[in-house]
Design a protein around this motif. Structure first.
Motif, short mmCIF file in Angstrom:
data_model
loop_
_atom_site.label_atom_id
_atom_site.label_comp_id
_atom_site.label_asym_id
_atom_site.label_seq_id
_atom_site.Cartn_x
_atom_site.Cartn_y
_atom_site.Cartn_z
N ALA A 112 0.83 -1.21 0.00
CA ALA A 112 0.00 0.00 0.00
C ALA A 112 0.86 1.26 0.00
N ALA A 113 0.30 2.35 -0.50
CA ALA A 113 1.04 3.62 -0.57
C ALA A 113 1.35 4.16 0.82
N HIS A 114 0.48 3.90 1.77
CA HIS A 114 0.69 4.34 3.15
C HIS A 114 0.64 3.11 4.07
N PRO A 115 1.35 3.16 5.17
CA PRO A 115 2.07 4.32 5.71
C PRO A 115 3.39 4.59 4.99
N THR A 116 3.80 5.86 5.04
CA THR A 116 5.12 6.25 4.56
C THR A 116 6.02 6.51 5.76
N ILE A 117 7.32 6.46 5.53
CA ILE A 117 8.28 6.71 6.61
C ILE A 117 8.72 8.16 6.59
N VAL A 118 8.60 8.81 7.72
CA VAL A 118 9.16 10.15 7.92
C VAL A 118 10.23 9.99 8.99
N PRO A 119 11.50 10.26 8.65
CA PRO A 119 12.58 10.03 9.62
C PRO A 119 12.72 11.18 10.62
N PHE A 120 12.79 10.85 11.89
CA PHE A 120 13.06 11.82 12.94
C PHE A 120 14.37 11.44 13.62
N PHE A 121 15.28 12.41 13.74
CA PHE A 121 16.52 12.07 14.43
C PHE A 121 16.39 12.33 15.92
N GLY A 122 17.13 11.56 16.68
CA GLY A 122 17.20 11.74 18.13
C GLY A 122 18.66 11.91 18.52
N LEU A 177 23.80 8.99 29.54
CA LEU A 177 23.34 9.77 28.40
C LEU A 177 22.16 10.64 28.79
N ILE A 178 22.03 11.78 28.08
CA ILE A 178 20.86 12.63 28.17
C ILE A 178 20.28 12.75 26.76
N GLY A 179 18.98 12.54 26.65
CA GLY A 179 18.35 12.67 25.34
C GLY A 179 17.19 11.71 25.22
N PRO A 180 16.65 11.58 24.04
CA PRO A 180 17.01 12.36 22.85
C PRO A 180 16.03 13.50 22.61
N ASN A 181 16.47 14.48 21.84
CA ASN A 181 15.49 15.38 21.25
C ASN A 181 14.86 14.66 20.06
N ALA A 182 13.93 15.27 19.39
CA ALA A 182 13.30 14.63 18.24
C ALA A 182 12.97 15.70 17.22
N PHE A 183 13.61 15.60 16.04
CA PHE A 183 13.38 16.60 15.00
C PHE A 183 13.52 15.93 13.65
N LEU A 184 12.90 16.53 12.65
CA LEU A 184 12.94 15.97 11.31
C LEU A 184 14.37 15.79 10.85
N SER A 185 14.68 14.59 10.35
CA SER A 185 16.02 14.30 9.84
C SER A 185 16.05 14.54 8.34
N PHE A 186 17.01 15.31 7.89
CA PHE A 186 17.17 15.56 6.46
C PHE A 186 18.01 14.44 5.85
N GLY A 187 17.42 13.27 5.82
CA GLY A 187 18.09 12.07 5.32
C GLY A 187 17.76 10.90 6.23
N ILE A 224 23.34 15.62 4.09
CA ILE A 224 21.93 15.80 3.77
C ILE A 224 21.49 14.80 2.70
N GLY A 225 20.39 14.12 2.95
CA GLY A 225 19.83 13.21 1.96
C GLY A 225 18.85 13.96 1.08
N VAL A 226 19.30 14.37 -0.10
CA VAL A 226 18.48 15.20 -0.98
C VAL A 226 17.20 14.46 -1.38
N LYS A 227 17.33 13.20 -1.81
CA LYS A 227 16.18 12.41 -2.24
C LYS A 227 15.18 12.28 -1.09
N ASP A 228 15.68 11.99 0.11
CA ASP A 228 14.79 11.81 1.27
C ASP A 228 14.11 13.13 1.63
N SER A 229 14.85 14.22 1.58
CA SER A 229 14.30 15.52 1.95
C SER A 229 13.22 15.97 0.97
N ILE A 230 13.46 15.73 -0.32
CA ILE A 230 12.45 16.08 -1.34
C ILE A 230 11.19 15.26 -1.13
#
Length: 429
Positions: free
Chosen positions: A232-242, A283-293, A302-308
């Motif tokens: 199926a087309a969804h779900p899609t993966i959106v990467p978040f870095f920590g 360790l202290i963490g993680p934060n969580a924010f959109l990963s550009f790759g 930077i992962g250009v294909k992933d970011s697009i």
């Protein structure tokens, strides 16, 4: 084309040699000792992605919706993982965890987490007050806390390597540097096309192999691999870095176990917490924010294909619109490690002014539906003779051995497979 069929012997291809792929390959060898098992991994070593970039926490099952796959497989997985680590002399430390309410408005949320934990069968969980908090963690403070004494820490990369050793010991094959580029499902089998990911793109020769069944455990690439198989087309993966920070050595003994905040429903992830690692580092963490790759562990590549792909995903923009407050909050911690540490010092005041250094980030393979909602539970899709794991975030590693059991149950039922006689010389018996 290579045919992996010998007489009546079943043949399985497993895509991905992270902890879930390795656990599933191992489970196949346990359940079907005569099966031919082949594992494909794009990287040059196992546990190269989420399984090798994490805090090592073995979750007890506190937060998950009772009756969900997450809740059931986490609780089953904890017991299997603990026993496996013990038998195979792998790191496993039941250091315990407290989830701490600092403010009055967090107490009701914490009580609801306690109710869920009890409903999920988490052993020995209890709500404790300030005095008991200080007994368990002398350097921590709080109004109320949930104590989970059996929450543990381990080394998931080491466990993954041990699973792979088991697979090899039972005749399985592990192909590293093997990137899957196509899956073709037929009525009586599947073909898997791979290329050598260690060679230059223009020099890559395609290799096509045939199997009875395919199981995809592709993590950060799970939606792309599913698409190859007609998923199926969804779900899609959106990467978040920590991003985790490692405290300087003098703070290694500041805690006996783990200290977590009460999750805030305004934010999609758990929030910054303090985690002891099996090597003794704190360790202290993680934060969580959109990963550009999807594999941008350094933060600079930077992962250009992933970011697009993310930028063109309407569901992502729906999610972003709903979570702008959370994004601003997390971006502040990304920009300033001092702010990051200040959050942790609210729970452990003696950390004020502490010094830390960043370590390689982890990237969470978070599945998102067409409406921009993050999928919370594990998601498994069946496409004929292909079984696709579409979402297995935390506690995916904790649950890995139970996920493997569940996947093989799904395949066995869907394909009406006859049982095999268990191998009497299994490594963990």
């Amino acid at each position: 084309m290579t045919e992996h069929k010998q007489g009546t012997r079943r043949s399985f291809a497993v895509i991905g040699a992270g902890i879930n792929g390795a656990a599933i390959a191992r489970e196949i060898t346990q359940r079907y000792p005569d099966a031919l098992v082949t594992v494909y991994e794009k990287a040059d070593h196992v546990a190269a992605h989420q399984s090798g970039h994490n805090s090592g926490v073995v979750h007890a099952g506190l937060y998950y919706e009772p009756g969900s796959l997450k809740a059931r497989l986490c609780r089953r997985g904890v017991n299997l993982l603990r026993d496996y680590a013990t038998v195979n002399d792998l790191p496993y430390d039941e250091c315990g965890k407290i989830v701490v309410a600092l403010h009055a408005d967090e107490e009701e949320r914490l009580r609801k987490i306690h109710e869920r934990a009890v409903a999920n069968g988490v052993p020995d969980v209890e709500l404790i007050g300030p005095e008991r908090i200080r007994e368990i963690e002398p350097n921590s403070v709080g109004r109320l806390a949930l104590h989970s004494p059996h929450t543990a820490i381990t080394d998931y990369a080491a466990i993954t390597r041990s699973f792979v050793d088991d697979v090899r010991a039972h005749g399985g094959t592990i192909h590293l540097n093997s990137e899957v580029v196509d899956i073709d499902i037929q009525a009586n089998g599947c073909t898997v096309t791979t290329v050598d990911s260690s060679t230059r793109r223009g020099d890559r020769t395609k290799h096509v192999e045939s199997f009875d069944f395919v199981i995809a455990c592709a993590g950060l690439q799970s939606d792309r691999v599913a698409k190859m198989a007609g998923g199926a087309a969804h779900p899609t993966i959106v990467p978040f870095f920590g991003q985790y920070s490692q405290l300087e050595p003098k703070h290694r003994t500041i805690l006996n176990g783990l200290v977590y905040p009460v999750p805030d429903p305004a934010y999609p992830f758990l929030g910054v917490h303090l985690t002891k690692r099996v090597d003794g580092e704190m360790l202290i963490g993680p934060n969580a924010f959109l990963s550009f790759g999807r594999e941008n562990y350094s933060g600079w590549k930077i992962g250009v294909k992933d970011s697009i792909r993310v930028a063109s995903n309407l569901a992502f923009w729906k999610f972003a619109a709903q979570n702008m407050k959370a994004a601003v909050h997390e971006f502040g911690a990304v920009l300033s490690r001092k702010k990051f540490l200040a959050g942790a010092a609210e729970y452990v005041p003696s950390l004020r002014g502490a010094v830390s250094k960043p370590i390689p980030r982890g990237i969470r393979a978070q599945a998102m539906d067409a409406d921009g909602e993050l999928l919370d539970d594990f998601v498994i899709e069946q496409q004929g003779r292909a079984t696709l794991i579409r979402n297995a975030p935390s506690p995916g590693a904790t649950s890995s051995m139970a996920i493997a059991e569940h996947i093989l149950d799904v395949v066995t039922e869907a394909q009406n497979l006859a049982p095999s006689t268990p191998n009497s010389e299994q490594k963990d018996n």
